[in-house]
Design a protein around this motif. Structure first.
Motif, PDB file in Angstrom:
ATOM      1  N   LYS A 149     -27.945-114.240  26.500  1.00 42.25           N
ATOM      2  CA  LYS A 149     -28.609-115.544  26.336  1.00 42.25           C
ATOM      3  C   LYS A 149     -29.293-116.007  27.630  1.00 42.25           C
ATOM      4  CE  LYS A 149     -27.511-120.317  26.055  1.00 42.25           C
ATOM      5  NZ  LYS A 149     -26.582-121.099  26.825  1.00 42.25           N
ATOM      6  N   TYR A 150     -28.884-115.458  28.738  1.00 41.64           N
ATOM      7  CA  TYR A 150     -29.415-115.953  30.011  1.00 41.64           C
ATOM      8  C   TYR A 150     -30.765-115.314  30.349  1.00 41.64           C
ATOM      9  CZ  TYR A 150     -24.795-117.995  30.887  1.00 41.64           C
ATOM     10  OH  TYR A 150     -23.646-118.733  30.805  1.00 41.64           O
ATOM     11  N   GLN A 191     -34.846-118.472  27.157  1.00 42.86           N
ATOM     12  CA  GLN A 191     -33.812-119.432  26.761  1.00 42.86           C
ATOM     13  C   GLN A 191     -33.591-120.510  27.813  1.00 42.86           C
ATOM     14  OE1 GLN A 191     -32.055-119.748  23.948  1.00 42.86           O
ATOM     15  NE2 GLN A 191     -33.146-118.054  22.995  1.00 42.86           N
ATOM     16  N   VAL A 242     -34.682-123.812  29.461  1.00 44.15           N
ATOM     17  CA  VAL A 242     -35.544-124.973  29.238  1.00 44.15           C
ATOM     18  C   VAL A 242     -36.008-125.504  30.595  1.00 44.15           C
ATOM     19  CG1 VAL A 242     -35.618-127.342  28.394  1.00 44.15           C
ATOM     20  CG2 VAL A 242     -34.410-125.581  27.087  1.00 44.15           C
ATOM     21  N   ASN A 259     -35.687-128.472  37.292  1.00 39.28           N
ATOM     22  CA  ASN A 259     -35.550-127.040  37.605  1.00 39.28           C
ATOM     23  C   ASN A 259     -36.871-126.282  37.629  1.00 39.28           C
ATOM     24  OD1 ASN A 259     -36.280-126.689  34.889  1.00 39.28           O
ATOM     25  ND2 ASN A 259     -34.155-126.533  34.224  1.00 39.28           N
ATOM     26  N   GLY A 287     -22.807-125.784  36.850  1.00 38.69           N
ATOM     27  CA  GLY A 287     -23.307-125.972  35.486  1.00 38.69           C
ATOM     28  C   GLY A 287     -24.770-126.344  35.375  1.00 38.69           C
ATOM     29  N   LEU A 288     -25.561-126.119  36.423  1.00 33.99           N
ATOM     30  CA  LEU A 288     -26.976-126.511  36.355  1.00 33.99           C
ATOM     31  C   LEU A 288     -27.917-125.328  36.118  1.00 33.99           C
ATOM     32  CD1 LEU A 288     -27.256-129.303  39.082  1.00 33.99           C
ATOM     33  CD2 LEU A 288     -26.856-129.519  36.637  1.00 33.99           C
ATOM     34  N   GLY A 289     -27.357-124.133  35.960  1.00 29.41           N
ATOM     35  CA  GLY A 289     -28.229-123.022  35.560  1.00 29.41           C
ATOM     36  C   GLY A 289     -28.478-121.949  36.616  1.00 29.41           C
ATOM     37  N   LYS A 290     -27.655-121.908  37.671  1.00 32.70           N
ATOM     38  CA  LYS A 290     -27.862-120.884  38.708  1.00 32.70           C
ATOM     39  C   LYS A 290     -27.652-119.484  38.139  1.00 32.70           C
ATOM     40  CE  LYS A 290     -24.586-122.617  41.307  1.00 32.70           C
ATOM     41  NZ  LYS A 290     -24.197-123.820  40.535  1.00 32.70           N
ATOM     42  N   THR A 291     -26.499-119.295  37.501  1.00 37.45           N
ATOM     43  CA  THR A 291     -26.201-117.976  36.952  1.00 37.45           C
ATOM     44  C   THR A 291     -27.248-117.594  35.906  1.00 37.45           C
ATOM     45  OG1 THR A 291     -23.855-118.269  37.381  1.00 37.45           O
ATOM     46  CG2 THR A 291     -24.436-116.657  35.700  1.00 37.45           C
ATOM     47  N   HIS A 292     -27.636-118.574  35.118  1.00 40.00           N
ATOM     48  CA  HIS A 292     -28.642-118.312  34.088  1.00 40.00           C
ATOM     49  C   HIS A 292     -29.941-117.786  34.722  1.00 40.00           C
ATOM     50  CE1 HIS A 292     -30.310-119.635  29.955  1.00 40.00           C
ATOM     51  NE2 HIS A 292     -31.210-118.864  30.534  1.00 40.00           N
ATOM     52  N   ILE A 311     -25.260-129.115  32.570  1.00 41.53           N
ATOM     53  CA  ILE A 311     -25.704-128.466  31.337  1.00 41.53           C
ATOM     54  C   ILE A 311     -24.553-127.735  30.663  1.00 41.53           C
ATOM     55  CG2 ILE A 311     -27.333-126.750  30.441  1.00 41.53           C
ATOM     56  CD1 ILE A 311     -29.187-127.686  32.794  1.00 41.53           C
ATOM     57  N   ARG A 312     -23.630-127.261  31.447  1.00 37.25           N
ATOM     58  CA  ARG A 312     -22.486-126.587  30.833  1.00 37.25           C
ATOM     59  C   ARG A 312     -21.695-127.584  29.975  1.00 37.25           C
ATOM     60  NH1 ARG A 312     -19.423-123.762  35.044  1.00 37.25           N
ATOM     61  NH2 ARG A 312     -21.253-122.433  34.965  1.00 37.25           N
ATOM     62  N   GLU A 315     -23.576-128.334  26.758  1.00 40.65           N
ATOM     63  CA  GLU A 315     -23.412-127.299  25.738  1.00 40.65           C
ATOM     64  C   GLU A 315     -21.999-127.337  25.158  1.00 40.65           C
ATOM     65  OE1 GLU A 315     -26.512-123.846  27.155  1.00 40.65           O
ATOM     66  OE2 GLU A 315     -24.376-123.535  27.492  1.00 40.65           O
TER      67      GLU A 315
HETATM   68  P1  ADP Z   1     -24.161-122.509  37.136  1.00 40.29           P
HETATM   69  O1  ADP Z   1     -24.185-121.038  37.393  1.00 40.29           O
HETATM   70  O2  ADP Z   1     -25.156-123.261  37.954  1.00 40.29           O
HETATM   71  O3  ADP Z   1     -22.801-123.115  37.235  1.00 40.29           O
HETATM   72  P2  ADP Z   1     -24.897-121.677  34.495  1.00 40.29           P
HETATM   73  O4  ADP Z   1     -26.097-120.857  34.803  1.00 40.29           O
HETATM   74  O5  ADP Z   1     -23.648-120.952  34.165  1.00 40.29           O
HETATM   75  O6  ADP Z   1     -24.629-122.747  35.629  1.00 40.29           O
HETATM   76  O7  ADP Z   1     -25.291-122.667  33.292  1.00 40.29           O
HETATM   77  C1  ADP Z   1     -24.320-123.334  32.513  1.00 40.29           C
HETATM   78  C2  ADP Z   1     -24.740-123.260  31.056  1.00 40.29           C
HETATM   79  O8  ADP Z   1     -25.894-124.061  30.872  1.00 40.29           O
HETATM   80  C3  ADP Z   1     -25.118-121.867  30.601  1.00 40.29           C
HETATM   81  O9  ADP Z   1     -24.680-121.677  29.280  1.00 40.29           O
HETATM   82  C4  ADP Z   1     -26.615-121.848  30.665  1.00 40.29           C
HETATM   83  O10 ADP Z   1     -27.185-120.984  29.707  1.00 40.29           O
HETATM   84  C5  ADP Z   1     -26.958-123.277  30.342  1.00 40.29           C
HETATM   85  N1  ADP Z   1     -28.196-123.710  31.009  1.00 40.29           N
HETATM   86  C6  ADP Z   1     -28.343-124.068  32.296  1.00 40.29           C
HETATM   87  N2  ADP Z   1     -29.605-124.431  32.556  1.00 40.29           N
HETATM   88  C7  ADP Z   1     -30.287-124.291  31.395  1.00 40.29           C
HETATM   89  C8  ADP Z   1     -31.634-124.520  31.007  1.00 40.29           C
HETATM   90  N3  ADP Z   1     -32.531-124.991  31.863  1.00 40.29           N
HETATM   91  N4  ADP Z   1     -31.960-124.258  29.734  1.00 40.29           N
HETATM   92  C9  ADP Z   1     -31.065-123.803  28.834  1.00 40.29           C
HETATM   93  N5  ADP Z   1     -29.772-123.592  29.126  1.00 40.29           N
HETATM   94  C10 ADP Z   1     -29.379-123.819  30.386  1.00 40.29           C
END
Ligand code: ADP
Ligand code: MG
Length: 467
Positions: A131-132, A136, A138, A143, A171-176, A331-332, A335
């Motif tokens: 999914k990452y 996917q 946004v 960001n 939870g802001l999308g770094k790993t994603h 964002i985590r 979800e």
């Molecule tokens: P981090 O690594 O910063 O703690 P993650 O990358 O694990 O955060 O993101 C947390 C969740 O939020 C994941 O399920 C990710 O897919 C989702 N997510 C984060 N940013 C977005 C975005 N811009 N659009 C869609 N989903 C996102």
């Protein structure tokens, strides 16, 4: 031209930001790089052509004017994108930098990312979540630039912006984003060897290599990759990990010299990672530093809708709106809240609607265990704004009454499961469209006016705490 010291850069920045409305400054001028070249030109790297056109059109004059005010000369400003550099960026960027702006929409979609498991050349180290991907992800004001930089690097690994350093709280999308870059590179350049892993993974690998006498193999492995992606690098050097920090330093240098791409994520900017040695702090700022911020309401809505779609669930708009209004932090959690609602509907075999969403999120978002009632809301409003409860229940139109009444209606809508008609009846016999109108009006004001949002939050708290 005067040498552009970090202090002067800072000053230029502040002045530029001061000349823009706060929202615009936050979106576009969070941070930009100013690289001074020998012939007196200022180069500002941007992720792609789309951004370059945008900055040319909207910000070039402002930047040039501000620079000339601060430095006392008329500078030539050039916006650079990866294709301009062709491998020469490393020398010029290896001066020092840092920062992260925000910008317009990305110009082009990512190529179709294949699921990593199906790819024989999938990254070594950790596995990727299917999914990452960039598709996917946004994109919103929080960001935009981090996303665009990630795409730029994924399109031209090792050619520009090395390392890419993405930071932001949990939870802001770094790993994603990191994994999206991996997916993208794998799909486009299957011959590339990519190493994706957590900082923990790197450290453990190193420790076990040293223990088992496999250091040479470890060294060769990490220094022969085309792309090294390490998630949560802020753990480097924490605890007993000094030796692995030293090792990472050498790995970094070897890869950087060989123009191999390095992508890192962290919970804070390089200079704020307490355990990080200075020499690594400065190296992490060589390329591009990009920051992720908390999503705005609109971005939260878009993410909820997209996640629901991804889960193949129909979630009504008012439920999306409710979740997006209730979960603001990251964002985590957003979800998580959505999944909670969907799971609750499945478990109880009920349709996904507002009442069910409120029920299922009661604990999660701290809605009081006892349902909020309209008399409670009216009492809080009456105290706070010093209006009579009977006035709130009347049809009086003077502003001193009608605004508190609208707020009361808004709170009733967000904190109770009552119907629009029931709410209208309790606030002066309003019909259902007038109730909707009041709710909309308050929402719009809350989006524009932070002070007002704070007041709403305070009132919500008062109501939940029973006055
Ligand atoms: P981090 O690594 O910063 O703690 P993650 O990358 O694990 O955060 O993101 C947390 C969740 O939020 C994941 O399920 C990710 O897919 C989702 N997510 C984060 N940013 C977005 C975005 N811009 N659009 C869609 N989903 C996102
Ligand atoms: Mg993460």
């Amino acid at each position: 031209m005067k040498a552009l010291t970090p202090e002067l850069k800072d000053k230029i920045y502040k002045e530029i930001r001061g000349k823009l409305p706060p929202d615009e400054a936050a979106s576009w001028m969070k941070s930009l790089e100013f690289l001074q070249t020998e012939n007196g030109t200022l180069e500002i790297p941007l992720p792609n052509d789309y951004f370059r056109n945008w900055y040319e059109k909207h910000y070039k004059d402002l930047i040039a004017k501000t620079v000339s005010e601060v430095l006392g000369i008329q500078p030539k400003i050039i916006f650079k994108i990866p294709s301009d550099y062709q491998g020469t960026l490393f020398e010029s960027a290896a001066k020092e930098s840092g920062h992260d702006p925000k910008a317009p929409k990305p110009h082009k979609p990512a190529p179709e990312a294949k699921p990593p498991v199906a790819n024989a050349n999938r990254p070594k180290g950790g596995t990727l979540n299917s999914k990452y991907t960039f598709e996917q992800f946004v994109v919103g004001p929080c960001n935009r630039l981090a996303h665009a930089w990630s795409m730029a690097v994924a399109e031209n690994p090792g050619k520009a912006y090395n390392p890419l350093f993405i930071h932001g709280s949990v939870g802001l999308g770094k790993t994603h984003l990191l994994q999206a870059a991996c997916h993208y590179i794998l799909a486009k350049r299957p011959e590339y060897s990519i190493y994706y892993l957590s900082c923990e993974g790197f450290v453990n690998d190193y420790i076990s290599a040293v223990r088992s006498g496999g250091y040479d193999a470890f060294r060769n492995k990490y220094r022969s990759v085309d792309v090294l992606v390490i998630d949560d690098i802020h753990f480097l050097g924490a605890g007993e990990k000094q030796a692995s920090q030293e090792e990472f330093f050498h790995t970094f240098n070897a890869l950087h010299n060989a123009q191999k791409q390095i992508i890192l994520s962290s919970d804070s900017p390089p200079q704020d990672i307490p355990t990080l040695e200075d020499r690594l702090v400065s190296r992490f700022k060589w390329g591009q530093v990009a920051r992720l911020d908390s999503p705005t309401f609109e971005t939260r809505m878009a993410i909820i809708k997209q996640t629901a779609e991804w889960m193949k669930k129909a979630v009504p708009d008012d439920v999306c709106d409710f979740i997006a209004s209730s979960v603001e932090s990251n964002i985590r959690d957003l979800e998580g809240a959505l999944k909670n609602v969907i799971g609750f509907a499945e478990a109880t075999k009920k349709p996904i609607d507002l009442a069910l969403a409120k029920d299922s999120l009661r604990d999660l978002i701290g809605v009081s265990a006892f349902p909020v009632t309209i008399p409670q809301i009216q009492e809080v409003i009456s105290k706070f704004f010093n209006v009579k409860i009977s006035d709130l229940q009347s049809k009086k139109r003077v502003k001193s009454v009608s605004v508190p009444r609208q707020i009361g209606i808004y709170l009733a809508r967000s904190l109770t499961s009552l119907s629009l008609e029931e709410i209208g009846a309790a606030f002066g016999g309003k019909d259902h469209s007038t109730v909707m109108y009041s709710v909309e009006k308050i929402k719009q004001r809350a989006h524009k006016d932070r002070q007002f949002t704070a007041t709403l939050n305070q009132l919500t708290k008062n109501v939940k705490q029973g006055g």
